[in-house]
Structures are given as C-alpha cells and as structure tokens.
Design a protein around this motif. Structure first.
Motif, PDB file in Angstrom:
ATOM      1  N   GLY A   1      -3.763  54.638  -2.027  1.00  0.00           N
ATOM      2  CA  GLY A   1      -3.963  53.467  -1.186  1.00  0.00           C
ATOM      3  C   GLY A   1      -3.815  53.718   0.293  1.00  0.00           C
TER       4      GLY A   1
ATOM      5  N   THR B   1       8.378  45.428  -7.143  1.00  0.00           N
ATOM      6  CA  THR B   1       7.784  46.409  -6.254  1.00  0.00           C
ATOM      7  C   THR B   1       8.773  47.570  -6.120  1.00  0.00           C
ATOM      8  OG1 THR B   1       8.708  45.322  -4.297  1.00  0.00           O
ATOM      9  CG2 THR B   1       6.493  44.668  -4.988  1.00  0.00           C
TER      10      THR B   1
ATOM     11  N   GLN C   1       1.184  51.434 -10.688  1.00  0.00           N
ATOM     12  CA  GLN C   1      -0.176  51.167 -11.139  1.00  0.00           C
ATOM     13  C   GLN C   1      -0.446  51.710 -12.533  1.00  0.00           C
ATOM     14  OE1 GLN C   1      -3.391  52.974  -8.781  1.00  0.00           O
ATOM     15  NE2 GLN C   1      -4.326  50.937  -8.657  1.00  0.00           N
TER      16      GLN C   1
ATOM     17  N   TYR D   1       0.600  52.386  -6.082  1.00  0.00           N
ATOM     18  CA  TYR D   1      -0.381  51.934  -5.099  1.00  0.00           C
ATOM     19  C   TYR D   1       0.371  51.382  -3.901  1.00  0.00           C
ATOM     20  CZ  TYR D   1      -4.524  49.735  -3.103  1.00  0.00           C
ATOM     21  OH  TYR D   1      -5.551  49.388  -2.271  1.00  0.00           O
TER      22      TYR D   1
ATOM     23  N   LEU E   1       1.518  49.368  -0.670  1.00  0.00           N
ATOM     24  CA  LEU E   1       1.372  47.981  -0.233  1.00  0.00           C
ATOM     25  C   LEU E   1       1.329  47.897   1.284  1.00  0.00           C
ATOM     26  CD1 LEU E   1       3.921  46.202  -2.606  1.00  0.00           C
ATOM     27  CD2 LEU E   1       1.438  46.360  -2.882  1.00  0.00           C
TER      28      LEU E   1
ATOM     29  N   VAL F   1      -3.000  42.391  -3.142  1.00  0.00           N
ATOM     30  CA  VAL F   1      -2.846  43.306  -4.262  1.00  0.00           C
ATOM     31  C   VAL F   1      -2.904  42.504  -5.562  1.00  0.00           C
ATOM     32  CG1 VAL F   1      -0.334  43.138  -4.255  1.00  0.00           C
ATOM     33  CG2 VAL F   1      -1.427  45.177  -5.201  1.00  0.00           C
TER      34      VAL F   1
ATOM     35  N   LYS G   1      -3.658  37.699  -7.609  1.00  0.00           N
ATOM     36  CA  LYS G   1      -3.951  38.455  -6.389  1.00  0.00           C
ATOM     37  C   LYS G   1      -3.253  37.752  -5.238  1.00  0.00           C
ATOM     38  CE  LYS G   1      -8.094  40.060  -5.608  1.00  0.00           C
ATOM     39  NZ  LYS G   1      -9.548  40.108  -5.248  1.00  0.00           N
TER      40      LYS G   1
END
Length: 216
Positions: A34, A59, A74, A91, A93, A99, A130
């Motif tokens: 990412g 997270t 992920q 991934y 942030l 996301v 999302k």
C-alpha cells in the motif's frame, strides 16, 4: 478502533533460506503493501496473538525502530499441521484513504421470539464496510430485545454516514423464524420471563447460521 502494537525489524533478505531461518527462530515473515513499495519485516509470533486469535477487528501499529506504520491485516497463512503462523500480509493505512474491512456483529439483549419457541438465525456475523481509518467501528452492536417471531434486522437499520456497508440494504443480519413448538403471546405476557438468548459480546446458544459466515 483498537490498535495492536507489533514490534519487529525490517528484513534485509527475503529469500527462502532467510525465511526458513526466521520461522525456526519463532518469528513470522511479513509484508506491508500500500505504500510506495512493499516493506518486508519480521516479528515474534507471540506478538500477533491479540491481533490474530480474536473475533474482533483491530488495526496494527507496526514499530520497526525508525519506521512506524499503521496497517490492517490483509491475509494470513498457517502451517497445515502445526497451525503456526507462516506469513502475514498487511495493508498500510493513510488518514485520507478509505479501506475495506470486515467488522464483527454482536447481539445485545434477549429476543422474545426465542423465548416463545422461535429459532434465532444469525446470518451475518461480519459485515464488510469501506471507511477512513479513523471512522472504522470496532463492532456492529445489534439490539434483539424486540425481535419477535417473524421479525428480522437488515443492513438498512445499520447505515451510518461514517462508513459505507458493502452489502445490499435488504441483507438480513439476524432474524427469528417460527418452529413447530413456537407460540405467539402479547407483549404484556412477555414481561418477567427469563430470556434464553445471551448476547453482550457472545452468540446465543440457540443461534444457528444458515449458509455459513460472511467472508466478503
């Protein structure tokens, strides 16, 4: 959303020999995607315990010494025999970049429909959404204390301006269906009865899932 701290170190070598050596030392090889380029790092397997072995969505705050990254898990690979973690993809942030993440659903309260003999069907234990990282919820808490036989709760009742739910509004999350022994009573007759469905962060003993869990 709660973040789990992962302390690791960047990997200089990503070949098979180096990867095998890391695993033999009790470390997990990882990659963060990412950003401008993939970032390879490793960390002790125990560091991922609170991130991996939980029904909650979290997270990760990855601390690599001079580099600190916020990311979400992920993909993860386990050993087919030992269940040890073989590899994790993350991934990265960014505050201004949305996301997609699966958020767990929790049931709260006792369903009068179940007390009257109905069957609780927990159809969506996770919902894909999302959102910007700071808008990610920890859970979807659903109150089933008014759910009678024949009632259901759909995605439409969970819509929020902070995020987009990636399921049709008519998607049923939880419902109570009738069974042969089910009876219908007035609201006044339901007062004082003991509930059979426990919620508060756990699934009801009577809960049944048709079609399996959502893994969108």
């Amino acid at each position: 959303m709660k973040s789990i701290k992962i302390k690791g170190s960047e990997r200089e070598s990503v070949g098979k020999k180096a990867t095998k050596a890391l695993r033999n030392a009790g470390k997990v090889p990882c990659v963060v995607y990412g950003g401008e380029k993939p970032l390879h790092f490793s960390a002790d397997e125990l560091s991922f315990r609170d991130l991996v072995y939980t029904p909650a969505a979290h997270t990760a705050k990855i601390d690599l010494g001079g580099t600190k990254i916020r990311a979400i898990m992920q993909d993860i690979q386990f050993h087919p025999v030992t269940d040890n973690i073989l590899h994790i993809d993350f991934y990265q942030l960014f505050d201004d970049k949305e996301v997609t993440l699966n958020i767990p659903v929790r049931l709260q309260g006792n369903s009068p429909g179940v007390r009257n003999g109905g069957r609780l069907l927990f159809r969506k234990r996770k919902l894909a959404i999302k959102a910007l990282p700071d808008k990610l919820p920890d859970f979807f808490d659903i109150d089933i204390s008014k759910l009678k036989i024949g009632d259901n709760i759909t995605v439409e009742s969970l819509l929020n301006d902070d995020f987009e739910i990636l399921h049709p509004d008519t998607t049923v999350v939880v419902q109570v269906k009738t069974q042969r022994a089910a009876v219908v009573v007035d609201d006044e007759d339901e007062e004082g009865e003991e509930g059979e469905v426990t919620a508060e962060g756990g699934d009801a003993p009577e809960a049944a899932s048709e079609g399996g869990e959502s893994q969108e």
